[in-house]
Write a protein that holds these residues in place. Structure first.
Motif, mmCIF file in Angstrom:
data_model
loop_
_atom_site.group_PDB
_atom_site.id
_atom_site.type_symbol
_atom_site.label_atom_id
_atom_site.label_comp_id
_atom_site.label_asym_id
_atom_site.label_seq_id
_atom_site.Cartn_x
_atom_site.Cartn_y
_atom_site.Cartn_z
ATOM 1 N N SER A 8 -39.397 28.905 0.032
ATOM 2 C CA SER A 8 -40.585 29.365 -0.649
ATOM 3 C C SER A 8 -42.186 29.838 -0.421
ATOM 4 O O SER A 8 -42.062 31.583 -0.639
ATOM 5 C CB SER A 8 -41.897 28.248 -1.145
ATOM 6 N N ALA A 12 -42.383 33.982 -0.354
ATOM 7 C CA ALA A 12 -43.895 35.060 -0.847
ATOM 8 C C ALA A 12 -43.553 35.552 0.074
ATOM 9 O O ALA A 12 -44.815 36.166 0.078
ATOM 10 C CB ALA A 12 -44.459 33.460 -1.003
ATOM 11 N N SER A 13 -43.849 35.077 1.408
ATOM 12 C CA SER A 13 -44.614 36.467 2.311
ATOM 13 C C SER A 13 -44.353 37.837 1.788
ATOM 14 O O SER A 13 -44.324 38.452 2.322
ATOM 15 C CB SER A 13 -43.758 35.942 3.284
ATOM 16 N N VAL A 16 -45.157 39.706 -0.046
ATOM 17 C CA VAL A 16 -46.859 40.448 -0.349
ATOM 18 C C VAL A 16 -46.414 41.248 -0.154
ATOM 19 O O VAL A 16 -47.259 42.360 -0.486
ATOM 20 C CB VAL A 16 -47.501 39.064 0.261
#
Length: 57
Positions: A8, A12-13, A16
């Motif tokens: 996760s 998410a990185s 972003v």
């Protein structure tokens, strides 16, 4: 491919980074259009670039 317990965080990185890159691209495109419009307005008023001025010696 197993990302393990950090899947996760990694996803998410990447998300972003993708959003930031897309925002930078959009910013550049908007700024380019703005600068082109300003340059066209200045040229229509008779203001030219220094490199286009004629030298009279």
């Amino acid at each position: 491919m197993s990302l393990g317990p950090y899947a996760s965080f990694i996803a998410a990185s990447y998300l972003v980074v993708l959003v930031v890159v897309m925002l930078l691209i959009a910013w550049i495109v908007i700024d380019y259009r703005t600068q082109k419009r300003r340059l066209t307005e200045l040229e229509s008023k008779g203001i030219t670039r220094r490199s286009q001025r004629r030298t009279t010696d």
